[in-house]
Structures are given as C-alpha cells and as structure tokens.
Scaffold this motif. Structure first.
Motif, PDB file in Angstrom:
ATOM      1  N   GLU A 285       0.850  -1.182   0.000  1.00  0.00           N
ATOM      2  CA  GLU A 285       0.000   0.000   0.000  1.00  0.00           C
ATOM      3  C   GLU A 285       0.891   1.238   0.000  1.00  0.00           C
ATOM      4  N   ARG A 287       1.083   5.828   0.075  1.00  0.00           N
ATOM      5  CA  ARG A 287       0.554   7.189   0.185  1.00  0.00           C
ATOM      6  C   ARG A 287       1.554   8.117  -0.511  1.00  0.00           C
ATOM      7  N   PHE A 303      -4.527   4.440  -6.853  1.00  0.00           N
ATOM      8  CA  PHE A 303      -4.473   5.622  -6.007  1.00  0.00           C
ATOM      9  C   PHE A 303      -5.757   6.452  -6.135  1.00  0.00           C
ATOM     10  N   TRP A 315      -2.449  11.440  -2.305  1.00  0.00           N
ATOM     11  CA  TRP A 315      -3.142  10.264  -2.840  1.00  0.00           C
ATOM     12  C   TRP A 315      -2.814   9.054  -1.971  1.00  0.00           C
ATOM     13  N   GLN A 316      -3.747   8.136  -1.872  1.00  0.00           N
ATOM     14  CA  GLN A 316      -3.525   6.886  -1.139  1.00  0.00           C
ATOM     15  C   GLN A 316      -4.135   5.718  -1.894  1.00  0.00           C
ATOM     16  N   THR A 317      -3.543   4.545  -1.685  1.00  0.00           N
ATOM     17  CA  THR A 317      -4.206   3.327  -2.127  1.00  0.00           C
ATOM     18  C   THR A 317      -5.278   2.960  -1.112  1.00  0.00           C
ATOM     19  N   TYR A 320      -4.278   1.663   2.589  1.00  0.00           N
ATOM     20  CA  TYR A 320      -3.068   2.229   3.199  1.00  0.00           C
ATOM     21  C   TYR A 320      -3.211   2.377   4.708  1.00  0.00           C
ATOM     22  N   GLU A 321      -4.319   2.893   5.171  1.00  0.00           N
ATOM     23  CA  GLU A 321      -4.507   3.092   6.617  1.00  0.00           C
ATOM     24  C   GLU A 321      -4.673   1.766   7.342  1.00  0.00           C
ATOM     25  N   ARG A 327       3.637  -0.908   3.749  1.00  0.00           N
ATOM     26  CA  ARG A 327       3.191   0.329   3.119  1.00  0.00           C
ATOM     27  C   ARG A 327       4.358   1.292   2.919  1.00  0.00           C
ATOM     28  N   LEU A 329       5.398   5.437   2.284  1.00  0.00           N
ATOM     29  CA  LEU A 329       5.091   6.855   2.283  1.00  0.00           C
ATOM     30  C   LEU A 329       6.042   7.509   1.295  1.00  0.00           C
TER      31      LEU A 329
END
Length: 347
Positions: A285, A287, A303, A315-317, A320-321, A327, A329
């Motif tokens: 993942e 960001r 994204f 943008w994030q996949t 991600y969280e 993951r 950054l």
C-alpha cells in the motif's frame, strides 16, 4: 565608407553554424539521457578537433556569398559538421574512413580488483561513486566478504576502507586524472564495473551515478538506508523488503526502480530533469504526498486523491490506513522531468 560596409554585410549570407551546431549537440545529449543511444565517443571526437576548425573556416568563406545562397551554403556546412561529428560520437572507429587511422575510441583502461572482508563487521556504510562505465551491483554468494569489485579504470582508483568498532566504512570511486583522458573517455567496449555486496551484513548504501548505465539488483541485500543521486546516466534499481528509508536525488538520466515488496518505508524524491518510473508491488500500500514542479506526475488506478489538486495533493491506495505492515510513504518534490508510479506486473 561605413554605408558601403553596411550594404556588403547585408548582402552577405548569414551564418547558421552556431544555431545548427548547438541544436545538434543538444539532440545528442537528449538522446543519451533518454537511453536511446549508449555512451558517446567523446574521446575520439576530441582527437578530431582540427576538423571543427576546417568547418568553421569553410563557414566563413561561404558567408561571403550573396544572400540567399550564402545562407544556404552556411546551412549545408553546418549540417555537414553536425553529421560528421554525430557519426563519430555514435559509431567511433567503426566508421570505414576512421578505421584507417591510428585513432583511439576510448581511453586505455586497466583492470583492478578490490575486496573487503566481512570479518568483525556487524554493519556497514558503503559509498559507491559510479562513473562513465556504470556498474552491475548484485549480492555475494559467500558471506566471507562485505564487498568484491572488478573494475575497469582509466583514472585513479579512489578506495578507502576502515572499521570503527563493528561498523565498516567503505568508499569506492574513480578520480579522473585529466580532462582529455578521463571524464570524456567514453564509448569503448569495456564492461561496467562488477560489484558484489554482502547479503547478511546490514548496509547503509549511498550510490552516486555518473554518465554510465547501471543495474542495481539489491533485492537480496539487508539495507538499513538507501540513497541514490542520479547523474546523466540510466539506472535500473531493484530494492529489497524490510524497513528502511530511501532518498532519491533526481538528475537528467532515466531511473527505473522496483519498490520494496514488503515492510514499511519512507521515500523522499527530489525530482530532476530526467524521467522516473517507479513500480509498486501488488501487496504494498502507498501514500503519495506531492509538491509538484513543472514535470508530469502520474499515478496508477490504485491511487485515490484525498486532498489537494493534481500538482499539490495527497493520494492513497485503498488499504493504506488499514495495512500497517506493508506500506510506503512517498514524498515527491517534483522537478521538470516526469515521475510515474506504476503497478508491478510480470516485469
């Protein structure tokens, strides 16, 4: 008298030599930076510098012809100069006419080997300054050594090693001895440097690219940190998993990088004028925080933008969280070159 000289100048042909020659040189550099052509034969071209004086003299002569024919002839001379030196840069002594003369397309290289033992080292900081030939960097099959290198050199070997406690410090590069026989002695048949690094010792690796093409297969290494300073050459980089920080300083060359397949990482990218293609493994993942320059930044369909706009956004996949283990950054300060993050497929 002044009016007569002014009328003569107006009737004389205009010189196109400077503009056409600059366009030609710029085109060669652009093709080199894009990876369309390999290293150019600058050493051979410098040996033929008297030929440039001949073209300049011819250009001065044809300028005396009345317009527009004088300007046309100046263009012909300029294109001939660009064509001749372009052929020399691209093909070197393979050209039939040059093969008859005692010219050298590259410097006189010598072979040297370097070895650094892993005895007593529990970690290492390694700096590699890669020059015109580039390098193939891989992992070592044996755990006996930290570094093994087979190098083709024309300048002075810059090699330092020390052991401070249990940490090894290694610096490897080449210092060119002079302008003519060093930095511009490209285009030979010498292979890139062959460098092997330990798979087991944790390494803080700093690589400074030159004008050559390099293949950095680091997927089996135990990296603690990785920094790459791009020059005008091309780099193909495969990164390992784990947990380490990555810093990329952009240049004018082309970077193709396969991102880590697992672990938590931060990647800081300072974009240059060259292109960067970053391949994101499917199980990772990511960001992306973007402060874009004039270049284009493109992201794949995984994204989703969560704030900002196309030039200054985040943008994030999708997960991600949720996924705290695997993951990335990615902090991007864009330059004038293009940056693309693509899905890794069957590359």
């Amino acid at each position: 008298m002044d009016d007569l000289q002014s009328r003569r100048r107006r009737k004389s042909g205009r010189s196109l030599f400077g503009p056409i020659f600059l366009i030609g040189v710029g085109a060669y550099f652009l093709l080199r930076n894009m990876g369309v052509v390999s290293d150019l034969n600058w050493g051979l071209a410098f040996q033929l510098w008297p030929l440039l004086l001949i073209f300049l003299g011819l250009n001065i002569i044809v300028q005396q012809v009345r317009r527009p024919f004088g300007t046309f002839l100046s263009g012909i001379v300029s294109l001939a100069a660009v064509g001749v030196f372009g052929a020399v840069l691209l093909f070197g002594v393979e050209l039939p006419l040059l093969s008859r003369f005692n010219l050298q397309s590259a410097a006189n290289y010598r072979q040297e080997t370097v070895t650094v033992s892993a005895e007593g080292a529990r970690s290492a900081e390694i700096f590699l300054d890669l020059g015109a030939l580039g390098a193939d960097v891989t992992d070592l099959e044996s755990d006996q050594n930290l570094l093994e290198g087979n190098l083709s050199l024309v300048g002075e070997l810059q090699f330092q090693e020390s052991l401070q406690g249990s940490k090894a410090n290694i610096s490897l590069g080449e210092r060119n001895l002079n302008f003519w026989n060093g930095g511009f002695a490209f285009g030979g048949q010498e292979p890139p440097w062959q460098i092997g690094l330990s798979r087991t010792v944790p390494i803080d690796l700093n690589v400074e690219m030159g004008s050559g093409a390099s293949d950095l297969k680091l997927g089996s290494l135990n990296l603690e940190d990785f920094a790459l300073d791009m020059g005008s050459g091309a780099a193909n980089v495969q990164l390992p998993g784990g947990a380490f920080e990555i810093n990329i300083e952009g240049g004018s060359g082309k970077l193709v990088m396969t991102l880590p397949p697992d672990g938590r990482h931060r990647i800081d990218i300072d974009g240059g004028s060259g292109a960067m293609d970053l391949f994101l493994p499917p199980n990772m993942e990511a960001r992306v925080e973007l402060d874009s320059g004039s270049g284009r930044v493109s992201l794949d369909d995984r994204f989703e933008r969560i704030s900002g706009d196309d030039r200054d956004g985040i943008w994030q996949t999708l997960n991600y969280e949720a996924d705290s283990n695997n993951r990335l950054l990615i902090i991007i300060e864009g330059g004038s070159g293009s940056i693309a993050i693509r899905p890794q497929t069957g590359r």
